[in-house]
Every structure is written in structure tokens, then in C-alpha cells.
Design an enzyme around this catalytic site. Structure first.
Site, PDB file in Angstrom:
ATOM      1  N   CYS A   2      -1.609   8.240  -0.970  1.00 24.73           N
ATOM      2  CA  CYS A   2      -0.178   8.117  -1.198  1.00 24.73           C
ATOM      3  C   CYS A   2       0.128   6.642  -1.397  1.00 24.73           C
ATOM      4  O   CYS A   2      -0.734   5.783  -1.197  1.00 24.73           O
ATOM      5  CB  CYS A   2       0.621   8.657  -0.008  1.00 24.73           C
ATOM      6  SG  CYS A   2       0.390  10.422   0.311  1.00 24.73           S
ATOM      7  N   TYR A 259     -11.547   3.791  -8.519  1.00 26.87           N
ATOM      8  CA  TYR A 259     -10.607   4.597  -9.298  1.00 26.87           C
ATOM      9  C   TYR A 259      -9.154   4.544  -8.853  1.00 26.87           C
ATOM     10  O   TYR A 259      -8.248   4.445  -9.675  1.00 26.87           O
ATOM     11  CB  TYR A 259     -11.078   6.058  -9.274  1.00 26.87           C
ATOM     12  CG  TYR A 259     -10.079   7.048  -9.815  1.00 26.87           C
ATOM     13  CD1 TYR A 259      -9.768   7.082 -11.164  1.00 26.87           C
ATOM     14  CD2 TYR A 259      -9.433   7.949  -8.972  1.00 26.87           C
ATOM     15  CE1 TYR A 259      -8.844   7.991 -11.672  1.00 26.87           C
ATOM     16  CE2 TYR A 259      -8.507   8.851  -9.462  1.00 26.87           C
ATOM     17  CZ  TYR A 259      -8.222   8.872 -10.815  1.00 26.87           C
ATOM     18  OH  TYR A 259      -7.309   9.760 -11.307  1.00 26.87           O
ATOM     19  N   ASP A 368     -15.355   6.008 -14.832  1.00 22.20           N
ATOM     20  CA  ASP A 368     -15.402   5.354 -13.525  1.00 22.20           C
ATOM     21  C   ASP A 368     -16.184   6.181 -12.521  1.00 22.20           C
ATOM     22  O   ASP A 368     -16.867   5.651 -11.652  1.00 22.20           O
ATOM     23  CB  ASP A 368     -13.994   5.071 -13.008  1.00 22.20           C
ATOM     24  CG  ASP A 368     -13.117   6.309 -13.013  1.00 22.20           C
ATOM     25  OD1 ASP A 368     -13.277   7.134 -12.104  1.00 22.20           O
ATOM     26  OD2 ASP A 368     -12.290   6.461 -13.916  1.00 22.20           O
TER      27      ASP A 368
END
Length: 511
Positions: A2, A259, A368
Site C-alpha cells: 500500500c 518492481y 523485471d
């Protein structure tokens, strides 16, 4: 994962928080919320969807006050389909607290039982963030013992949270009438940075998941919140900090660098962009060692977060770098979509090929990481359809073989393409002519080369070693079972028309 944000300013913060959440939108697209405080009262608005969809002018006008917190949600505990789990969460006793949390508690069920039986507290949702809030509330009540709130009591309460809570957590908390509290778990798994802005009216403070939020809002990056540390800024702008954990180990999540984070962010003293360039350098060296006779004509990134690694691979290999995929900027991240059919459908909507970059060539595609493999298989097919003679795939990260329990949506081993396959089997499954993965030690070296002070990383999704030391096979099985139960029938049956797709309109790389 988050995104969280907290601000204590000298002027209204509603626009600051909104703009900051927009910058952190890549960290969560399921829900968003902002809470502010004015004159001892909290104002809050939250809901499902993107920041731009949740907040209207009328909502912003009601968010009065010079300090507040914000949150963008990407669900890993609880349900992605429950609007009641949008954050911040509120509890009125003691004092009045609002909390926004990034991470995942690994002992939340045990804590729920404790709080119900011993602390006499009721948890109303399946969110571990509500559990974290109630643990903090109980510890704060115990620390003050009915007396007036002060910084000593706040820091004692955070120390109590560290003793009781396991897992990953970075949190921002509003304490009514007092100020902003922020703290990070003793392993520093999830990121949290501190910024400062000197104005004519006084000093303003901000904490955020990533430094890019500070940059955009005009704050200067000071440092990271240390593992186990708590910072406290009162409503007058007085800043205090203290180490509240007895034992700490700095072990940031490796997937942030691979990432999750934006490339223009600096986390734990590491430029995310520079670390990704280094990943490409190490991967190029491995390709030279292990595939020396492979004929490659061109290096093409799978946009967006693989670009730095792909560019450096091309440079080190002495090969042309080309953009072979064009991305639709108005389709969301396939990584967080609930059904495989939805995910597969969206790959074609998000990416289109430039055929002349593929036709008649042996291409090296760089990503990635490879998580579920669904997107990789589709993209390999797209490259072949565009006329590629051979298609090789390079991953800047090692095989993702294990569940992540610290706040990333990789809970079921059955969904991970590498969980039960070796590299040759994975290569066959995605239909590539060759596949190369980054070695884990090289990945660590790539990030550490940017900041040699980092001695450890949280790499459980690659090696199955859970840094907190409390994860058992039974726990992992329980996580997978809960995840299945939390989905509605449409998601369990991979409904290609799942409405979640309409909410995910933020551009970022796919998995």
C-alpha cells in the site's frame, strides 16, 4: 503493498495529501482515503477506487486542517471486494486514533483472539490493519494509565506494538489533539521516509512510503525511518524520534527494488533506478557466462520497470536497444487483477507490438521478474506473431518460488510458475527459445552496490527464508485457504468481465 502518507504543515493539507496519493497510486489501486484534523476534530473521506475517483470537490472541501494522513490500498489481507476495509481506520479510545498501514501482520489471528479475550477489544473487519490499530490503542491506554498523554507514553506504546506484532508494517497514525506518529517494523521490511520543508511560517514535516512523494510536494528527503524507530510530530511541528524495538535488523524487501517502487524513488539509501541499472549489468555478465554462443540481434524491454535493466544489458552486450512494445496508458496493472482470464485478456489490451522491431530477428526480451508467467507467455506469443525468429527472455530477478507474507500479492504457491518447475520447464511453459534468471546473490550485490551499508534483505519469495522467523508450512496453507475464501465466485472462476478491471487504470509494469 500500500502507499501511506502523513503531513504536519502550516497551511491546509487536503491538496497536499491528494497530490501525494496520486504520486503513490502505483502502490495501491483498490481504495483510497484521506483524514485531516482541525480544532481537535477528525475529518475523513475514503472509498473504493482510484484517488481521482474517490475524491470530488465536495469531499476535499470537508477535509479541513493543517495535518493529516492518506492511504492507497492494495489488499493482501482481508478482502479486495470489501469497501469497509478502505483506510484510514478509526478507534475512539484512547484519545481518538486514525491509522494507515502498509504491510501485513503474520500473527493477526492470534492478536484478534488476545484482544477479544484479554484486551476486551472487538475487530470489525478481516483487515490486519485494524488489528494493528487496536494493538496500538491498547498499548497507548496501558502506557498512559489514565494520565495525560506525552511523548514518553507514545514511544512506550510503540515498543509494546513491536513486542506483540509480527510481520511487516509501516504505519502513520493521527492522535487526536496531539499530532502525527509514524513507525516501522523492527526489520524495516516496508519502506518509510521522512521529509522536511522550511517555510516562512515554520517547519513542515512529511512521512511517505517513497521519496518521490516528497519530491513532488516540495519536501526535502532527510532520511528513512529506521527499523523499529518511531517518529512523533506534534501539531506545532515539534519533531521527536526514538528507537522503540529491542532488537532490529535492517532487511528491506527486495521486491521494492525489483518492481514495486517507482524508479525515481530513493529507499533505504538506494536509488531504485540505479539499482535496476545494476541488475541489468549483473544479468548481462551471467548471459555472457552461461549463453555465450546465443545469437541475439536486439534487446527489447517489457515496459515499464524493466527499462533500466534492459538498457544496461544492451550496453554491456554491445547490442541495439529498441522499444518493441507500445503501452496503453489507460489500462491497469495486470499483477493485481483477480482472475487469470482477466489478466490474460488485459495483456493484449495493454501492450501492442511494433512489428518492424521483431520481424526476422532474434530478440532478447527483458522483464523485471516473472511471477505467475501468464503475461510472459502472452508476450512471447506476441513477439512471435510480430515476426521474431527466436525469442529469449531474461528476468532481472530470480525465480519467484515461494509465497510472500509481508504485503505482496503472491500468497498461493500454485499460482507461481516457478514453484514446482525448474528453469527448463518454465522456459517450455512460456514458449521461449531460451530463459535466463538473475542469481539471487547477484541481485543482492546489485542493490548493495548502491548502498553497501545494507547487510540483509527480505527475499522470501525467492529463497523461502522468512526474515521474521515465525512462518510455518501450516501458516502458508492457511493464507492460501483464506485467500480462496475471500474471493467471490466470479473471481474464483476467472470471470473475464470482472469489474475490478475498470478500477485499475494506473500505468505500471505487468506480471
Amino acid at each position: 503493498m500500500c502507499g501511506i502518507l502523513g503531513v504536519v504543515a502550516t497551511s491546509p493539507v487536503n491538496q497536499l495529501l491528494y497530490d501525494g496519493l496520486q504520486v503513490l497510486q502505483h502502490r495501491g489501486q483498490d481504495a483510497a482515503g484521506i483524514a485531516t484534523s482541525e480544532g481537535g476534530r477528525f475529518h475523513m473521506h475514503k472509498g473504493s477506487g482510484l484517488v481521482r475517483d474517490v475524491f470530488r470537490t465536495r469531499n476535499m472541501r470537508n477535509l479541513n486542517g493543517n495535518w493529516g494522513i492518506g492511504h492507497v490500498r492494495y489488499p493482501t489481507a482481508g478482502s479486495a471486494y470489501n469497501a469497509a476495509e478502505a483506510q484510514p481506520f478509526y478507534v475512539n479510545s484512547p484519545f481518538g486514533l486514525l491509522l494507515a498501514h502498509n504491510g501485513n501482520l503474520t500473527n493477526s489471528e492470534e492478536l484478534k483472539r488476545e484482544m477479544f479475550l484479554a484486551d476486551l477489544r472487538h475487530i470489525n473487519t478481516n483487515s490486519d490493519s485494524e488489528v494493528l490499530l487496536n494493538v496500538l490503542a491498547h498499548e497507548l491506554q496501558h502506557a498512559t494509565n489514565g494520565l495525560k498523554l506525552d511523548e514518553e507514553a507514545v514511544f512506550r506504546a510503540v515498543a509494546g506494538v513491536h513486542r506483540r506484532c509480527r510481520g511487516a508494517y509501516a504505519a502513520v497514525v493521527m492522535i487526536a489533539g496531539y499530532g502525527l506518529l509514524a513507525f516501522r517494523d523492527p526489520y524495516g521490511i516496508r519502506p518509510l521516509v521522512i521529509g522536511r520543508n522550511d517555510t516562512a511560517e515554520g517547519v513542515e514535516w512529511m512521512v511517505a512510503s517513497e521519496s518521490v512523494a516528497l519530491d513532488v510536494l516540495g519536501f526535502k528527503l532527510l532520511r528513512d525511518v529506521a527499523p523499529g524507530e518511531a517518529i512523533l510530530v506534534d501539531t506545532a511541528g515539534n519533531f521527536k524520534s526514538r528507537q522503540c524495538a529491542e532488537h532490529t535488523v535492517a532487511a528491506p524487501c527486495m521486491f521494492e527494488f525489483v518492481y514495486l517502487a517507482r524508479p525515481d524513488s530513493i529507499i533505504d539509501g538506494v536509488s531504485v533506478y540505479e539499482s535496476r541499472v545494476k541488475m541489468g549489468e549483473y544479468l548481462a555478465e551471467k548471459l555472457k557466462r552461461t549463453m555465450p554462443h546465443t545469437a541475439i540481434d536486439v534487446v527489447i524491454p517489457i515496459p515499464d520497470s524493466s527499462r533500466p535493466a534492459a538498457m544496461e544489458m544492451a550496453h554491456k552486450l554491445g547490442l541495439p536497444y529498441r522499444e518493441g512494445f507500445v503501452k496503453n496508458r489507460y489500462i491497469g496493472r495486470t499483477f493485481i487483477m483477480p482472475g487469470q482470464a482477466t489478466r490474460k485478456k488485459s495483456v493484449r489490451q495493454k501492450l501492442n507490438t511494433i512489428p518492424q522491431e521483431f520481424r526476422g530477428k532474434n530478440v532478447l526480451l527483458v522483464d523485471d521478474s516473472i511471477v505467475r508467467g501468464t503475461t510472459s507467455k502472452e508476450i512471447v506469443n506476441m513477439a512471435r506473431e510480430a515476426g521474431a525468429t527466436k525469442v529469449y527472455l531474461a528476468s532481472a530477478a530470480p525465480p519467484v518460488r515461494f509465497a510472500n507474507v509481508y504485503g505482496i500479492d503472491m500468497p498461493t504457491r500454485g499460482e507461481l510458475i516457478a514453484s514446482e518447475r525448474d528453469e527448463a520447464q518454465i522456459c517450455a511453459e512460456i514458449g521461449a527459445d531460451g530463459l535466463i534468471y538473475q542469481d539471487l546473490e547477484d541481485l543482492k550485490a546489485a542493490v548493495r552496490s548502491v548502498n553497501p551499508a545494507i547487510s540483509a534483505f527480505e527475499t522470501s519469495c525467492f529463497d523461502g527464508c522468512y526474515i521474521t522467523g515465525d512462518i510455518t508450512a501450516e501458516y502458508l496453507t492457511g493464507v492460501e485457504s483464506q485467500r480462496g475464501e475471500a474471493k467471490p465466485a466470479s473471481a474464483q472462476h476467472d470471470d473475464p468481465d470482472d469489474g475490478q478491471l475498470d478500477l485499475n487504470l494506473v500505468t505500471h509494469n505487468d506480471h
